[in-house]
Design an enzyme around this catalytic site. Sequence first.
Site, PDB file in Angstrom:
ATOM      1  N   PRO A 280       0.840  -1.204   0.000  1.00  0.00           N
ATOM      2  CA  PRO A 280       0.000   0.000   0.000  1.00  0.00           C
ATOM      3  C   PRO A 280       0.873   1.252   0.000  1.00  0.00           C
ATOM      4  O   PRO A 280       1.914   1.307   0.660  1.00  0.00           O
ATOM      5  CB  PRO A 280      -0.799  -0.133   1.305  1.00  0.00           C
ATOM      6  CG  PRO A 280      -0.766  -1.593   1.637  1.00  0.00           C
ATOM      7  CD  PRO A 280       0.542  -2.102   1.126  1.00  0.00           C
ATOM      8  N   LEU A 281       0.418   2.277  -0.724  1.00  0.00           N
ATOM      9  CA  LEU A 281       1.197   3.495  -0.857  1.00  0.00           C
ATOM     10  C   LEU A 281       1.422   4.165   0.489  1.00  0.00           C
ATOM     11  O   LEU A 281       2.515   4.664   0.781  1.00  0.00           O
ATOM     12  CB  LEU A 281       0.475   4.462  -1.809  1.00  0.00           C
ATOM     13  CG  LEU A 281       1.268   5.691  -2.266  1.00  0.00           C
ATOM     14  CD1 LEU A 281       2.525   5.273  -2.999  1.00  0.00           C
ATOM     15  CD2 LEU A 281       0.402   6.571  -3.161  1.00  0.00           C
ATOM     16  N   CYS A 282       0.394   4.171   1.358  1.00  0.00           N
ATOM     17  CA  CYS A 282       0.554   4.820   2.656  1.00  0.00           C
ATOM     18  C   CYS A 282       1.570   4.090   3.519  1.00  0.00           C
ATOM     19  O   CYS A 282       2.272   4.707   4.329  1.00  0.00           O
ATOM     20  CB  CYS A 282      -0.797   4.921   3.375  1.00  0.00           C
ATOM     21  SG  CYS A 282      -1.549   3.344   3.774  1.00  0.00           S
ATOM     22  N   THR A 283       1.674   2.761   3.352  1.00  0.00           N
ATOM     23  CA  THR A 283       2.673   2.006   4.099  1.00  0.00           C
ATOM     24  C   THR A 283       4.079   2.431   3.682  1.00  0.00           C
ATOM     25  O   THR A 283       4.948   2.677   4.525  1.00  0.00           O
ATOM     26  CB  THR A 283       2.493   0.495   3.873  1.00  0.00           C
ATOM     27  OG1 THR A 283       1.213   0.097   4.362  1.00  0.00           O
ATOM     28  CG2 THR A 283       3.574  -0.302   4.586  1.00  0.00           C
TER      29      THR A 283
ATOM     30  N   TYR B 261       4.531   6.399   4.797  1.00  0.00           N
ATOM     31  CA  TYR B 261       4.430   6.871   6.162  1.00  0.00           C
ATOM     32  C   TYR B 261       4.637   5.790   7.221  1.00  0.00           C
ATOM     33  O   TYR B 261       5.067   6.112   8.325  1.00  0.00           O
ATOM     34  CB  TYR B 261       3.056   7.510   6.390  1.00  0.00           C
ATOM     35  CG  TYR B 261       2.717   8.570   5.379  1.00  0.00           C
ATOM     36  CD1 TYR B 261       3.399   9.780   5.362  1.00  0.00           C
ATOM     37  CD2 TYR B 261       1.729   8.353   4.412  1.00  0.00           C
ATOM     38  CE1 TYR B 261       3.094  10.756   4.421  1.00  0.00           C
ATOM     39  CE2 TYR B 261       1.423   9.327   3.479  1.00  0.00           C
ATOM     40  CZ  TYR B 261       2.114  10.527   3.476  1.00  0.00           C
ATOM     41  OH  TYR B 261       1.827  11.485   2.554  1.00  0.00           O
TER      42      TYR B 261
END
Length: 1022
Positions: free
Chosen positions: A611-614, A617
């Site tokens: 996942p991009l947020c993983t 951030y």
Amino acid sequence: MGSYTRGSCEFPSGIQSRVASKSMVSQLPALLLLNHRYVLGLPAMRRIREANVLLSGLQGLGAEVAKNLVLMGVGSLTLHDPQSTCWADLAAQFFLSEESLGRSRAEASQAQLAQLNEAVQISVHTGDITNDLLQAFQVVVLTNSKLEEQLKVGTFCHENKICFLVAETRGLVGRLFCDFGEDFTVEDPTEVEPMTAAIQDISQGLPGIVTLRQDTKRQFFYDGDLVIFSGIEGMVELNGGSPQPVRVQKDGSLEIGDTTAFSPYLRGGLVTEVKRSKTVRHKSLDKALLQPRVVAQNTQEVQRAHCLHQAFHALHEFQKLHGQLPKPWDPVDAETVVRLARDLEPLKGTKEESLDEVLLRKIALSSAGSLSPMAAVLGGVAAQEVLKAVSGKFMPLDQWLYFDALECLPEAEELLPNPEDCHPRNCRYDGQTAVFGASFQEKLSYQRYLLVGAGAIGCEMLKGFALMGLGVKANGGVTVADMDHIERSNLSRQFLFRPQDIGSPKAEVAARAAQRLNPDLQVTSCTYPLDSTTEHIYGDDFFSRVDGVVAALDSFEARHYVAARCTHYLKPLLEAGTQGTRGSSSVFVPHVTETYNGPASAATSETASYPLCTLRYFPSTAEHVLQWARDEFEGLFRLSAENINGYPQTCTSLSGIERTQTPTLLQQVMGVLKMRPQTWQDCVVWALGHWQLCFHDGIVELLRLFPSDKVLEDGTLFWSGSKRCPQPLQFDPSHDMHFLYVLAAANLYAQMHGLTGSRDQTSLRKLLELLPKPESMHPDLISDGTFTPADFAPEQLKELQERLEDWSKGPPLKPVLFGKDDDNNFHMDFVVAATDLRAQNYRILPVNHAQIKQTVGQIIPAVATSTAVVAGLLGLELYKVVSGPRPLDTFRQSSLHLAENDFIRAVPSAPAVQSFHHLTWTRWDRLKVPAGQPERTLASLLAHLQKEHGLKVKRLLYGQAVLYSARWSLEKQTGCLCLRVTELVQQVTGREPEPGLRVLVLELSCEGEEDETAFPPLHYEL
């Protein structure tokens, strides 16, 4: 991906990792820092580089050992073989040719060996093997010595702690003996990386219980494993402590020592396995001859190995009595060998076993031969054992390995060769005809084979074809197909290539090199890929001229396609692959074995999606930070350049893309610069600013939104579990990774803008001292806190558009395409530094340079030894395929793991039989229907299938196109049934069949079929 420990890093943290360490790295030849290090590691490679090896015997087996050791980068190799080259040598010794006849084998081989790796010192010893000579070496290998010399040299080596090996082949049997002494330490017994798991919780108690995170696979650890802890917050007493044993609980948690007095666990941390060394105790050759320890999978293999052990002893006795090996297929000499075996002293420590005289006789009859596949198999294993001896990496053999491929001989006695057919003819194939006869050699010479892939295994197979004489007559030949070009990393294991070949097509270079090995080889190169786009090239005409296919491919998708073509054209397929010291070889014969059914694709971490947020951030693993660094490279130096170059043509405003990542990306690539960079200093300013954004400002903003002590509604800490609380870094130009990042990023930025970069580290350090501190930079580049692209205000978009218009006015930017093989282009430097710094932000265990390069470059770890072995195994199966129809039980599928001494050969599975009413078939079968003249209609085809096979078709397909369905309306069916089949195909697909196409392959389903029924393809013959 495996785990990463700083102690096992091949490049220590700090500038020693890339910048200042370049002097250290340069001490090792570039070839040694490529694929082999992913298997062995840099410490082992250093020990190999310092090793001195003596190799006595330069027939085919000795040449294979030498080739593999030189490719692997052994420090020095001394060759010894006073014997002159003879015709029989040329069947397996690829460094020799007709011009070598009469010359010393060692001297004739030296120059070509030296070309494989200029960093290896290769010398020739022309005298006898004396004790004074032996003392100069760490390892001594004998491949063509009499038993008396083996015992003499072996005794001295054992007493003087010199590792000693004996390797021998006799026709279709071979053996390897290892004596590493009575107290040999294996520093790293296995190929796998130390296991690492993320911690969820640690209890205070006796014992303490370590709960692993839910996304950690169970069964990583075993009772008694030693582990260390790192990165724990709260219970910091465990960090950096001495290794301690664990007990694995049923739920996968780990029981450790007393944690009662430790601080309460807060969050984070890793538990990492500590690999332990092992001690090996070997007997000397004189003792091991009478009480052999053999590598075997079961009791039957042990008994066969004992029989082979006695056979070799009897052959040595025969050679001692007669001064030569038994004459090829001479029954009198064979009976003498059997009698000598009967008279040998029984083996100690074994149950009384009767000699298999049939087996002994077959060994003796074919023992005069010298075969290239046998040399490749034994030579690959022997070279790996030498590497184990000098590196302390992987467990050595204990102590005898026996290998035979006597199933290559015909089963029927009347088909076995006779002495006249095997008599020497003073030609390069004498060593092979001594086993199979001249008639079989003639059959080999007319074969026509397709080799798909000219990589490591492909090169080995071409070498084997040349030595075996496959396709050397005018009507025979080999076509080698490979679309790739030679890269520098190929040179360490693809021995037909040389440094001057870098950038050239693999197929063309390999074909020329194979012809140099045997000028009679009829070999054609083809640089087109073999896939669905080139079926007009590799079509019916092409495959009608092919007798078989060898696949040496590195992707499962490509293997599936080639296998499907072989099934379609009913061609035998030989296929092999390696990964590190693992390897496998398989043979697929029409109507005899099963068809290829390997996995559809490799489920590797390289293809994993996060996942991009993983990634942005909440990274928690080394894979996360590595993928983030790779994405940074692509976004900053390729995608941004492409977007800016395309801006004038694709849009007049940013409003249409404001909801995408593009504005954020463009803003980052422009960074603190208001104008396009004009100088090297501009590039450094941008790189320094981007460092500040990634590793300080962005983290500060994230912690402002989510403080380290933030608590969720359920009372748990926000930064817990898989979320690791980050810490901002302060830029320090004296810190090696900080400096490397700016150096690499500034040079890549300069490349993208067509500016001249700089490698002058001293001047860069001075420049960094003069530039303003980065704390004052980036007031407007921080996200507003959402985990989607920042919502740009109209004035921000306007300002960005004005800057973009200014940037797009100059010369086009140069997108930087990532390349893994050039260590001087700053590509890997950027990814290494970005990965390391991101790992520091989130206190993730750092990833070493080799693992980064392997993952990012999607490099399959490979070594020359396992490559040689699987190619040899395929060569043995090729003998069987060429010889003609054979029963299933003579073929072999093989798998091996040289690091752990696993060697498995098994009979392949028979093709599965399916049935439908009276009809039975396998995946090799097809329903054939001639088109007829004039061509039949669809109605005629359906009637034919019902009349001849009892099949009432309810659906007929051509590829994805539906030609007929019983569910169609009567009107639609009527419109199709009257059409000729080729007319119908053209009407449905919108294109005519390819000119010269001989068969339309149709797929059908029928009334009454079950869900699992898969009817054979319908071949509509044009």
